[in-house]
Design a protein around this motif. Structure first.
Motif, short mmCIF file in Angstrom:
data_model
loop_
_atom_site.label_atom_id
_atom_site.label_comp_id
_atom_site.label_asym_id
_atom_site.label_seq_id
_atom_site.Cartn_x
_atom_site.Cartn_y
_atom_site.Cartn_z
N GLN A 101 -28.33 -39.61 29.34
CA GLN A 101 -27.51 -39.24 30.50
C GLN A 101 -26.84 -40.51 31.03
OE1 GLN A 101 -26.95 -36.16 32.14
NE2 GLN A 101 -25.46 -37.35 33.33
N MET A 102 -25.51 -40.48 31.09
CA MET A 102 -24.79 -41.61 31.65
C MET A 102 -24.01 -41.14 32.89
SD MET A 102 -22.29 -44.42 29.84
CE MET A 102 -20.97 -43.30 29.36
N SER A 103 -24.19 -41.84 34.00
CA SER A 103 -23.54 -41.44 35.25
C SER A 103 -22.84 -42.64 35.89
CB SER A 103 -24.57 -40.86 36.22
OG SER A 103 -25.57 -41.81 36.51
N PHE A 104 -21.76 -42.35 36.63
CA PHE A 104 -20.98 -43.38 37.29
C PHE A 104 -20.84 -43.07 38.78
CE2 PHE A 104 -19.67 -43.64 32.92
CZ PHE A 104 -19.49 -44.99 32.68
N ALA A 105 -20.89 -44.13 39.58
CA ALA A 105 -20.70 -43.99 41.02
C ALA A 105 -20.03 -45.26 41.54
CB ALA A 105 -22.04 -43.77 41.73
N ILE A 106 -19.23 -45.11 42.59
CA ILE A 106 -18.57 -46.25 43.23
C ILE A 106 -19.52 -46.85 44.26
CG2 ILE A 106 -16.65 -46.99 44.69
CD1 ILE A 106 -14.94 -44.84 43.42
N LEU A 107 -19.83 -48.13 44.11
CA LEU A 107 -20.69 -48.82 45.07
C LEU A 107 -19.90 -49.26 46.30
CD1 LEU A 107 -22.96 -51.05 42.79
CD2 LEU A 107 -23.59 -48.95 43.99
N ASN A 108 -18.74 -49.90 46.06
CA ASN A 108 -17.86 -50.37 47.12
C ASN A 108 -16.48 -50.61 46.54
OD1 ASN A 108 -18.05 -52.98 45.84
ND2 ASN A 108 -19.99 -53.29 46.91
N ASP A 109 -15.65 -51.38 47.24
CA ASP A 109 -14.27 -51.61 46.77
C ASP A 109 -14.20 -52.51 45.55
OD1 ASP A 109 -13.34 -50.06 48.83
OD2 ASP A 109 -12.95 -51.75 50.17
N THR A 110 -15.32 -53.11 45.16
CA THR A 110 -15.31 -54.07 44.06
C THR A 110 -16.10 -53.60 42.84
OG1 THR A 110 -15.12 -55.89 45.64
CG2 THR A 110 -15.76 -56.48 43.40
N TYR A 111 -17.22 -52.88 43.08
CA TYR A 111 -18.16 -52.62 41.99
C TYR A 111 -18.37 -51.13 41.73
CZ TYR A 111 -19.37 -57.54 42.64
OH TYR A 111 -19.32 -58.90 42.74
N LEU A 112 -18.58 -50.85 40.43
CA LEU A 112 -19.06 -49.54 39.98
C LEU A 112 -20.51 -49.67 39.56
CD1 LEU A 112 -16.32 -48.00 37.61
CD2 LEU A 112 -16.87 -47.30 39.94
N GLU A 113 -21.23 -48.57 39.68
CA GLU A 113 -22.60 -48.51 39.16
C GLU A 113 -22.64 -47.50 38.03
OE1 GLU A 113 -26.64 -48.41 41.46
OE2 GLU A 113 -26.04 -46.32 41.07
N CYS A 114 -23.20 -47.92 36.92
CA CYS A 114 -23.37 -47.04 35.77
C CYS A 114 -24.85 -47.00 35.41
CB CYS A 114 -22.54 -47.54 34.58
SG CYS A 114 -22.85 -46.65 33.04
N LYS A 115 -25.39 -45.79 35.27
CA LYS A 115 -26.79 -45.63 34.87
C LYS A 115 -26.84 -44.95 33.51
CE LYS A 115 -29.14 -45.51 39.36
NZ LYS A 115 -30.08 -44.76 40.21
N VAL A 116 -27.61 -45.54 32.61
CA VAL A 116 -27.83 -44.95 31.29
C VAL A 116 -29.32 -44.62 31.20
CG1 VAL A 116 -27.73 -45.30 28.81
CG2 VAL A 116 -25.95 -46.27 30.27
N GLU A 117 -29.62 -43.32 31.24
CA GLU A 117 -31.01 -42.87 31.18
C GLU A 117 -31.26 -42.19 29.84
OE1 GLU A 117 -32.58 -40.99 34.82
OE2 GLU A 117 -30.53 -41.17 35.61
N ASN A 118 -32.40 -42.45 29.26
CA ASN A 118 -32.74 -41.77 28.01
C ASN A 118 -34.14 -41.19 28.10
OD1 ASN A 118 -33.07 -44.96 27.44
ND2 ASN A 118 -34.73 -43.85 26.38
N GLN A 119 -34.24 -39.95 27.67
CA GLN A 119 -35.52 -39.25 27.60
C GLN A 119 -35.83 -38.99 26.14
OE1 GLN A 119 -37.52 -38.42 30.11
NE2 GLN A 119 -36.16 -39.03 31.79
N GLY A 120 -37.02 -39.34 25.72
CA GLY A 120 -37.40 -39.12 24.33
C GLY A 120 -38.24 -40.27 23.83
N GLN A 121 -38.93 -40.04 22.76
CA GLN A 121 -39.83 -41.04 22.19
C GLN A 121 -39.06 -41.94 21.24
OE1 GLN A 121 -43.19 -39.40 20.21
NE2 GLN A 121 -44.17 -41.37 19.81
N ALA A 122 -39.25 -43.23 21.40
CA ALA A 122 -38.57 -44.19 20.52
C ALA A 122 -39.10 -44.08 19.10
CB ALA A 122 -38.77 -45.61 21.04
N SER A 123 -38.20 -44.22 18.16
CA SER A 123 -38.60 -44.18 16.76
C SER A 123 -38.38 -45.56 16.14
CB SER A 123 -37.76 -43.14 16.00
OG SER A 123 -38.09 -43.14 14.64
N GLU A 124 -39.45 -46.19 15.75
CA GLU A 124 -39.36 -47.53 15.17
C GLU A 124 -39.28 -47.50 13.64
OE1 GLU A 124 -38.91 -50.13 16.91
OE2 GLU A 124 -39.26 -49.20 18.86
#
Length: 275
Positions: A193-216
């Motif tokens: 899941q990737m989401s974007f939000a405006i923090l202020n007049d200068t910065y954006l916030e982007c969150k990258v969330e992952n659900q699932g078991q890592a495969s090595e």
């Protein structure tokens, strides 16, 4: 008697210019002595202004050189990140060709060519539209979905006030974190899941969330078994953020975390421009 009067009169007449001359000399000297401090003060002020101007010009030239140096370092880092990105895409193509039919591999190669074109074009740009960046990242994740036979899903969301076509961000800041989520965060039935939000007049916030078991585990035809490649993506991103901050005076960066409901999340803070 007349001679005495004549001599006295002559002395009186000749004395008048002498006294007048002395008075004029004193007056000129007084003027010179009075103007001397003013001239000295004026000269000092001119010298100070001239020196300050020279120092300002020197500092400006020094700043320009530092900016050019920082820009060169940033471009060098971008050039380092792009081969890392391309290698992983080639690895994905290799996986897909080994395990799927040629028609699907052709579709994969078309998508990959679009990614390569964007990567090469973005290297020379300081800003790209968020719309372009999202499309490229969507393309990348679709390639990874194909390689993994749909083993994970993904979704992008933006807050309502954010117009992706009017917002511009530095290119290739997000993809390495999606790559990290795909390769180290999700396997079967995973979700990104990737989401974007405006923090202020200068910065954006982007969150990258992952659900699932890592495969090595690596497949036998994984190119990293054949090519000596170090995992340098995230370290390069740290260096790129550092250079971006030094170049433009920003306070951007990224931070990893673990949500309460499991999985992993990375939060990015980076600058943006509005058209």
């Amino acid at each position: 008697m007349n001679l005495t009067i004549f001599i006295n009169t002559l002395l009186l007449v000749t004395a008048i210019p002498v006294e007048a001359s002395l008075t004029e000399d004193h007056f000129e000297k007084a003027i010179i002595l009075g103007l001397l401090p003013i001239v000295v003060a004026f000269s000092f002020i001119v010298f100070v202004i001239y020196r300050a101007k020279r120092e300002a010009e020197f500092k400006e030239k020094e700043t320009i050189l530092k900016l050019k140096s920082a820009e060169g370092e940033l471009k060098a880092l971008k050039a380092q990140i792009n081969p890392h990105f391309i290698f992983n895409c080639l690895n994905s193509i290799h996986h897909y060709i080994q395990s799927n039919d040629s028609k699907a591999a052709g579709i994969y190669l078309i998508k990959f060519s679009q990614l390569v074109r964007y990567v090469l074009e973005s290297t020379s740009k300081n800003w790209v539209s968020l719309e372009e960046e999202l499309e490229t990242n969507r393309n990348y994740l679709e390639l990874e979905q194909m390689r993994n036979n749909g083993a994970f899903s993904f979704d992008f969301t933006c807050e309502k006030s954010l117009s992706t076509s009017e917002i511009y961000i530095p290119p290739m800041l997000i993809q390495p974190f999606l790559e990290n989520a795909v390769w180290h965060g999700v396997s079967k039935n995973g979700h990104i899941q990737m989401s974007f939000a405006i923090l202020n007049d200068t910065y954006l916030e982007c969150k990258v969330e992952n659900q699932g078991q890592a495969s090595e585990a690596k497949m036998p035809y994984d190119l990293s078994n054949l090519v000596n490649k170090s995992s340098m993506g995230l370290q390069l991103m740290k260096e790129r953020f550092d250079s971006l901050n030094a170049l433009r005076g920003y306070e951007s960066g990224f931070q990893f975390g673990e949500p309460a409901d499991g999985g992993k999340v990375v939060t990015l803070k980076f600058p943006y421009l509005c058209e």
